[in-house]
Design a protein around this motif. Structure first.
Motif, PDB file in Angstrom:
ATOM      1  N   THR A   1      -4.749   2.303 -15.532  1.00  0.00           N
ATOM      2  CA  THR A   1      -4.142   2.013 -16.707  1.00  0.00           C
ATOM      3  C   THR A   1      -4.456   0.479 -17.017  1.00  0.00           C
ATOM      4  N   ASP A   2      -4.712  -0.092 -18.009  1.00  0.00           N
ATOM      5  CA  ASP A   2      -5.232  -1.329 -18.223  1.00  0.00           C
ATOM      6  C   ASP A   2      -4.415  -2.577 -17.191  1.00  0.00           C
ATOM      7  N   SER A   3      -3.120  -2.502 -17.187  1.00  0.00           N
ATOM      8  CA  SER A   3      -2.568  -3.408 -16.661  1.00  0.00           C
ATOM      9  C   SER A   3      -2.681  -3.595 -15.141  1.00  0.00           C
ATOM     10  N   VAL A   4      -3.143  -2.709 -14.486  1.00  0.00           N
ATOM     11  CA  VAL A   4      -3.569  -2.687 -12.992  1.00  0.00           C
ATOM     12  C   VAL A   4      -4.959  -2.667 -12.640  1.00  0.00           C
ATOM     13  N   LYS A   5      -5.686  -2.701 -13.731  1.00  0.00           N
ATOM     14  CA  LYS A   5      -7.215  -2.842 -13.352  1.00  0.00           C
ATOM     15  C   LYS A   5      -7.630  -4.251 -12.736  1.00  0.00           C
ATOM     16  N   GLY A   6      -8.401  -4.160 -11.417  1.00  0.00           N
ATOM     17  CA  GLY A   6      -8.805  -5.359 -10.888  1.00  0.00           C
ATOM     18  C   GLY A   6      -7.685  -5.581  -9.956  1.00  0.00           C
ATOM     19  N   ARG A   7      -6.559  -5.033  -9.957  1.00  0.00           N
ATOM     20  CA  ARG A   7      -5.532  -5.286  -8.974  1.00  0.00           C
ATOM     21  C   ARG A   7      -5.165  -4.135  -8.000  1.00  0.00           C
ATOM     22  N   PHE A   8      -5.126  -3.145  -8.616  1.00  0.00           N
ATOM     23  CA  PHE A   8      -4.946  -1.902  -7.971  1.00  0.00           C
ATOM     24  C   PHE A   8      -6.123  -1.016  -7.639  1.00  0.00           C
ATOM     25  N   THR A   9      -6.248  -0.218  -6.443  1.00  0.00           N
ATOM     26  CA  THR A   9      -7.327   0.510  -6.019  1.00  0.00           C
ATOM     27  C   THR A   9      -6.720   1.882  -5.248  1.00  0.00           C
ATOM     28  N   ILE A  10      -6.971   2.874  -6.012  1.00  0.00           N
ATOM     29  CA  ILE A  10      -6.628   4.364  -5.633  1.00  0.00           C
ATOM     30  C   ILE A  10      -7.983   4.944  -4.795  1.00  0.00           C
ATOM     31  N   SER A  11      -7.584   5.678  -3.763  1.00  0.00           N
ATOM     32  CA  SER A  11      -8.475   6.060  -2.965  1.00  0.00           C
ATOM     33  C   SER A  11      -7.942   7.490  -2.351  1.00  0.00           C
ATOM     34  N   GLN A  12      -8.946   8.331  -1.552  1.00  0.00           N
ATOM     35  CA  GLN A  12      -8.501   9.393  -0.886  1.00  0.00           C
ATOM     36  C   GLN A  12      -8.941   9.362   0.493  1.00  0.00           C
ATOM     37  N   ASP A  13      -8.373   9.815   1.213  1.00  0.00           N
ATOM     38  CA  ASP A  13      -8.390   9.723   2.956  1.00  0.00           C
ATOM     39  C   ASP A  13      -8.286  10.920   3.361  1.00  0.00           C
ATOM     40  N   ASN A  14      -8.626  11.137   4.763  1.00  0.00           N
ATOM     41  CA  ASN A  14      -8.182  12.210   5.679  1.00  0.00           C
ATOM     42  C   ASN A  14      -8.539  13.879   4.916  1.00  0.00           C
ATOM     43  N   GLY A  15      -9.918  13.720   4.720  1.00  0.00           N
ATOM     44  CA  GLY A  15     -10.388  14.789   4.074  1.00  0.00           C
ATOM     45  C   GLY A  15      -9.507  15.373   2.932  1.00  0.00           C
ATOM     46  N   LYS A  16      -9.458  14.360   1.901  1.00  0.00           N
ATOM     47  CA  LYS A  16      -8.660  14.665   0.739  1.00  0.00           C
ATOM     48  C   LYS A  16      -7.290  14.917   0.765  1.00  0.00           C
ATOM     49  N   ASN A  17      -6.697  14.903   2.108  1.00  0.00           N
ATOM     50  CA  ASN A  17      -5.107  15.069   2.165  1.00  0.00           C
ATOM     51  C   ASN A  17      -4.131  14.112   1.871  1.00  0.00           C
ATOM     52  N   THR A  18      -4.680  12.771   1.680  1.00  0.00           N
ATOM     53  CA  THR A  18      -3.937  11.818   1.518  1.00  0.00           C
ATOM     54  C   THR A  18      -4.497  10.776   0.572  1.00  0.00           C
ATOM     55  N   LEU A  19      -3.576  10.389  -0.426  1.00  0.00           N
ATOM     56  CA  LEU A  19      -4.032   9.496  -1.524  1.00  0.00           C
ATOM     57  C   LEU A  19      -3.331   8.208  -1.242  1.00  0.00           C
ATOM     58  N   SER A  20      -4.223   7.112  -1.348  1.00  0.00           N
ATOM     59  CA  SER A  20      -3.744   5.856  -1.228  1.00  0.00           C
ATOM     60  C   SER A  20      -3.644   5.100  -2.433  1.00  0.00           C
TER      61      SER A  20
ATOM     62  N   ARG B   1       0.950  -1.171  -0.040  1.00  0.00           N
ATOM     63  CA  ARG B   1       0.001   0.101   0.124  1.00  0.00           C
ATOM     64  C   ARG B   1       0.906   1.124   0.135  1.00  0.00           C
ATOM     65  N   LEU B   2       0.519   1.790  -0.936  1.00  0.00           N
ATOM     66  CA  LEU B   2       1.157   3.373  -1.130  1.00  0.00           C
ATOM     67  C   LEU B   2       0.335   4.395  -0.270  1.00  0.00           C
ATOM     68  N   SER B   3       1.075   5.561   0.074  1.00  0.00           N
ATOM     69  CA  SER B   3       0.394   6.668   0.562  1.00  0.00           C
ATOM     70  C   SER B   3       0.966   8.016   0.005  1.00  0.00           C
ATOM     71  N   CYS B   4       0.351   8.631  -0.149  1.00  0.00           N
ATOM     72  CA  CYS B   4       0.947  10.285  -0.558  1.00  0.00           C
ATOM     73  C   CYS B   4       0.165  11.385   0.152  1.00  0.00           C
ATOM     74  N   THR B   5       0.904  12.267   0.541  1.00  0.00           N
ATOM     75  CA  THR B   5       0.404  13.449   1.273  1.00  0.00           C
ATOM     76  C   THR B   5       0.528  14.841   0.646  1.00  0.00           C
ATOM     77  N   VAL B   6      -0.339  15.592   0.394  1.00  0.00           N
ATOM     78  CA  VAL B   6      -0.235  16.696  -0.446  1.00  0.00           C
ATOM     79  C   VAL B   6      -0.666  17.866   0.966  1.00  0.00           C
ATOM     80  N   SER B   7       0.194  18.742   0.823  1.00  0.00           N
ATOM     81  CA  SER B   7       0.297  19.782   2.018  1.00  0.00           C
ATOM     82  C   SER B   7       0.709  21.117   1.178  1.00  0.00           C
ATOM     83  N   GLY B   8       0.205  22.096   1.944  1.00  0.00           N
ATOM     84  CA  GLY B   8       0.553  23.635   1.514  1.00  0.00           C
ATOM     85  C   GLY B   8      -0.366  24.371   0.793  1.00  0.00           C
TER      86      GLY B   8
END
Length: 125
Positions: A59-78, A18-25
């Motif tokens: 992208t086609d190669s990850v469909k059904g395997r990867f799931t993108i989602s947004q958490d914490n009031g849209k501050n974090t992307l997983s 699981r990857l996470s990305c935080t956007v700030s500023g």
């Protein structure tokens, strides 16, 4: 605006990460966010995106395997990555831009201005 990824690492084929990305500023309600990857010797590839309007694209190669989602009031992307394959091995980057749909985001338009430093994902067979 700062973009920081975390959560990369190593897994065996068939495993999960699981990857996470935080956007700030800045405010985030107008942001689209996405995951890209670059494998050695290959061009950068859009993996998954979440548009500012709530649209989602993969992208086609990850469909059904990867799931993108947004958490914490849209501050974090997983990015939940299941059923990993050796071909998923790459440096993964998070990016953000304003007022882009998911499809637009994956095309890497000029509005996609904010990028993280990347996190390595290695999948062994």
């Amino acid at each position: 605006v700062q973009v920081v990824e975390s959560g990369g690492g190593s897994a065996q084929a068939g495993g999960s990460l699981r990857l996470s990305c935080t956007v700030s500023g800045d405010t985030h309600s107008t942001f689209s966010m996405a995951w890209f990857r670059r494998a050695p010797g290959k061009e950068r590839e859009g993996v998954a995106a979440l548009g500012y309007d709530g649209t989602i694209a993969y992208t086609d190669s990850v469909k059904g395997r990867f799931t993108i989602s947004q958490d914490n009031g849209k501050n974090t992307l997983s990015l939940q990555m299941n059923s990993l394959k050796p071909d998923d091995t790459a440096m993964y980057y998070c990016a953000a831009g304003r007022y882009l749909t998911a499809i637009q985001t994956l095309s890497v338009p000029p509005q996609l201005r904010y990028w993280g430093q990347g996190t390595q994902v290695t999948v062994s067979s």
